[in-house]
Design a protein around this motif. Sequence first.
Motif, PDB file in Angstrom:
ATOM      1  N   MET A 105       6.301  11.522  -9.415  1.00  0.00           N
ATOM      2  CA  MET A 105       6.646  10.407  -8.562  1.00  0.00           C
ATOM      3  C   MET A 105       5.839   9.203  -9.049  1.00  0.00           C
ATOM      4  O   MET A 105       4.698   9.354  -9.478  1.00  0.00           O
ATOM      5  CB  MET A 105       6.308  10.778  -7.119  1.00  0.00           C
ATOM      6  CG  MET A 105       7.058   9.989  -6.115  1.00  0.00           C
ATOM      7  SD  MET A 105       7.182  10.710  -4.462  1.00  0.00           S
ATOM      8  CE  MET A 105       5.516  11.008  -3.995  1.00  0.00           C
ATOM      9  N   ASN A 106       6.396   8.037  -8.963  1.00  0.00           N
ATOM     10  CA  ASN A 106       5.717   6.854  -9.485  1.00  0.00           C
ATOM     11  C   ASN A 106       4.705   6.271  -8.495  1.00  0.00           C
ATOM     12  O   ASN A 106       4.640   6.664  -7.330  1.00  0.00           O
ATOM     13  CB  ASN A 106       6.736   5.807  -9.936  1.00  0.00           C
ATOM     14  CG  ASN A 106       7.530   5.218  -8.792  1.00  0.00           C
ATOM     15  OD1 ASN A 106       7.037   4.999  -7.698  1.00  0.00           O
ATOM     16  ND2 ASN A 106       8.806   4.945  -9.050  1.00  0.00           N
ATOM     17  N   ASN A 107       3.917   5.309  -8.977  1.00  0.00           N
ATOM     18  CA  ASN A 107       2.855   4.704  -8.175  1.00  0.00           C
ATOM     19  C   ASN A 107       3.377   4.073  -6.892  1.00  0.00           C
ATOM     20  O   ASN A 107       2.781   4.231  -5.825  1.00  0.00           O
ATOM     21  CB  ASN A 107       2.120   3.634  -8.986  1.00  0.00           C
ATOM     22  CG  ASN A 107       1.370   4.190 -10.160  1.00  0.00           C
ATOM     23  OD1 ASN A 107       0.942   5.338 -10.147  1.00  0.00           O
ATOM     24  ND2 ASN A 107       1.200   3.386 -11.187  1.00  0.00           N
ATOM     25  N   THR A 108       4.467   3.354  -6.998  1.00  0.00           N
ATOM     26  CA  THR A 108       5.024   2.671  -5.823  1.00  0.00           C
ATOM     27  C   THR A 108       5.408   3.666  -4.738  1.00  0.00           C
ATOM     28  O   THR A 108       5.092   3.465  -3.562  1.00  0.00           O
ATOM     29  CB  THR A 108       6.249   1.822  -6.229  1.00  0.00           C
ATOM     30  OG1 THR A 108       5.845   0.878  -7.221  1.00  0.00           O
ATOM     31  CG2 THR A 108       6.838   1.100  -5.030  1.00  0.00           C
ATOM     32  N   LYS A 109       6.071   4.751  -5.124  1.00  0.00           N
ATOM     33  CA  LYS A 109       6.477   5.758  -4.133  1.00  0.00           C
ATOM     34  C   LYS A 109       5.256   6.412  -3.486  1.00  0.00           C
ATOM     35  O   LYS A 109       5.231   6.635  -2.275  1.00  0.00           O
ATOM     36  CB  LYS A 109       7.377   6.824  -4.760  1.00  0.00           C
ATOM     37  CG  LYS A 109       8.791   6.383  -4.949  1.00  0.00           C
ATOM     38  CD  LYS A 109       9.487   6.225  -3.620  1.00  0.00           C
ATOM     39  CE  LYS A 109      10.960   5.985  -3.836  1.00  0.00           C
ATOM     40  NZ  LYS A 109      11.639   5.612  -2.615  1.00  0.00           N
ATOM     41  N   TRP A 110       4.235   6.760  -4.300  1.00  0.00           N
ATOM     42  CA  TRP A 110       3.033   7.357  -3.710  1.00  0.00           C
ATOM     43  C   TRP A 110       2.370   6.405  -2.726  1.00  0.00           C
ATOM     44  O   TRP A 110       1.950   6.813  -1.643  1.00  0.00           O
ATOM     45  CB  TRP A 110       2.037   7.781  -4.792  1.00  0.00           C
ATOM     46  CG  TRP A 110       2.268   9.150  -5.327  1.00  0.00           C
ATOM     47  CD1 TRP A 110       2.501   9.492  -6.629  1.00  0.00           C
ATOM     48  CD2 TRP A 110       2.290  10.383  -4.593  1.00  0.00           C
ATOM     49  NE1 TRP A 110       2.663  10.849  -6.744  1.00  0.00           N
ATOM     50  CE2 TRP A 110       2.538  11.424  -5.507  1.00  0.00           C
ATOM     51  CE3 TRP A 110       2.127  10.709  -3.245  1.00  0.00           C
ATOM     52  CZ2 TRP A 110       2.620  12.765  -5.125  1.00  0.00           C
ATOM     53  CZ3 TRP A 110       2.212  12.043  -2.863  1.00  0.00           C
ATOM     54  CH2 TRP A 110       2.458  13.049  -3.797  1.00  0.00           C
ATOM     55  N   ARG A 111       2.279   5.126  -3.082  1.00  0.00           N
ATOM     56  CA  ARG A 111       1.681   4.151  -2.147  1.00  0.00           C
ATOM     57  C   ARG A 111       2.494   4.075  -0.867  1.00  0.00           C
ATOM     58  O   ARG A 111       1.943   4.023   0.239  1.00  0.00           O
ATOM     59  CB  ARG A 111       1.588   2.770  -2.791  1.00  0.00           C
ATOM     60  CG  ARG A 111       0.387   2.579  -3.667  1.00  0.00           C
ATOM     61  CD  ARG A 111       0.139   1.106  -4.023  1.00  0.00           C
ATOM     62  NE  ARG A 111       1.335   0.345  -4.314  1.00  0.00           N
ATOM     63  CZ  ARG A 111       1.937   0.282  -5.504  1.00  0.00           C
ATOM     64  NH1 ARG A 111       1.464   0.956  -6.528  1.00  0.00           N
ATOM     65  NH2 ARG A 111       3.007  -0.461  -5.668  1.00  0.00           N
ATOM     66  N   GLU A 112       3.818   4.067  -0.983  1.00  0.00           N
ATOM     67  CA  GLU A 112       4.678   4.024   0.207  1.00  0.00           C
ATOM     68  C   GLU A 112       4.480   5.264   1.073  1.00  0.00           C
ATOM     69  O   GLU A 112       4.361   5.163   2.297  1.00  0.00           O
ATOM     70  CB  GLU A 112       6.150   3.907  -0.200  1.00  0.00           C
ATOM     71  CG  GLU A 112       6.521   2.576  -0.789  1.00  0.00           C
ATOM     72  CD  GLU A 112       7.960   2.533  -1.315  1.00  0.00           C
ATOM     73  OE1 GLU A 112       8.598   3.608  -1.440  1.00  0.00           O
ATOM     74  OE2 GLU A 112       8.440   1.425  -1.602  1.00  0.00           O
ATOM     75  N   VAL A 113       4.458   6.437   0.441  1.00  0.00           N
ATOM     76  CA  VAL A 113       4.265   7.688   1.186  1.00  0.00           C
ATOM     77  C   VAL A 113       2.925   7.671   1.910  1.00  0.00           C
ATOM     78  O   VAL A 113       2.837   7.968   3.104  1.00  0.00           O
ATOM     79  CB  VAL A 113       4.361   8.912   0.238  1.00  0.00           C
ATOM     80  CG1 VAL A 113       3.814  10.164   0.893  1.00  0.00           C
ATOM     81  CG2 VAL A 113       5.797   9.119  -0.205  1.00  0.00           C
ATOM     82  N   LEU A 114       1.866   7.330   1.192  1.00  0.00           N
ATOM     83  CA  LEU A 114       0.531   7.343   1.794  1.00  0.00           C
ATOM     84  C   LEU A 114       0.402   6.287   2.889  1.00  0.00           C
ATOM     85  O   LEU A 114      -0.260   6.523   3.906  1.00  0.00           O
ATOM     86  CB  LEU A 114      -0.536   7.165   0.715  1.00  0.00           C
ATOM     87  CG  LEU A 114      -0.631   8.335  -0.273  1.00  0.00           C
ATOM     88  CD1 LEU A 114      -1.553   7.981  -1.434  1.00  0.00           C
ATOM     89  CD2 LEU A 114      -1.089   9.605   0.425  1.00  0.00           C
ATOM     90  N   ALA A 115       1.044   5.139   2.720  1.00  0.00           N
ATOM     91  CA  ALA A 115       1.017   4.113   3.761  1.00  0.00           C
ATOM     92  C   ALA A 115       1.744   4.592   5.022  1.00  0.00           C
ATOM     93  O   ALA A 115       1.254   4.380   6.139  1.00  0.00           O
ATOM     94  CB  ALA A 115       1.639   2.814   3.247  1.00  0.00           C
TER      95      ALA A 115
END
Length: 107
Positions: free
Chosen positions: A1-11
């Motif tokens: 999974m890319n950085n943007t998706k991980w940031r969205e998930v964690l947010a």
Amino acid sequence: MNNTKWREVLAVLANSENLRSPIRWRFVDDERIFYQPVPPAGSLLVYSLPDMLPAPFALYNEIDWIEVPSQEDGRNDLDKLWSELWGLGFLPLSRSNSCLRITGYIW
């Protein structure tokens, strides 16, 4: 999974009213499983986790998976968390009676 998706998930997890306990983390090339809270959404960096546990400044692409365990006392509402995360679009989500898993890599 890319950085943007991980940031969205964690947010989403950091801001969710349906998550009330630490989650399990597993990183690529590390057999250990960490049990730590989600970092606050405002602390998430562009390419990595913030300077805090479970892995200070670990790159998002080093996350193998994270799991939200169900709690007997009902603190984690996995159905509502699933809906919140599904709202982000297609994600590698899986669900069992004991946890909700977001997978970074399919091996």
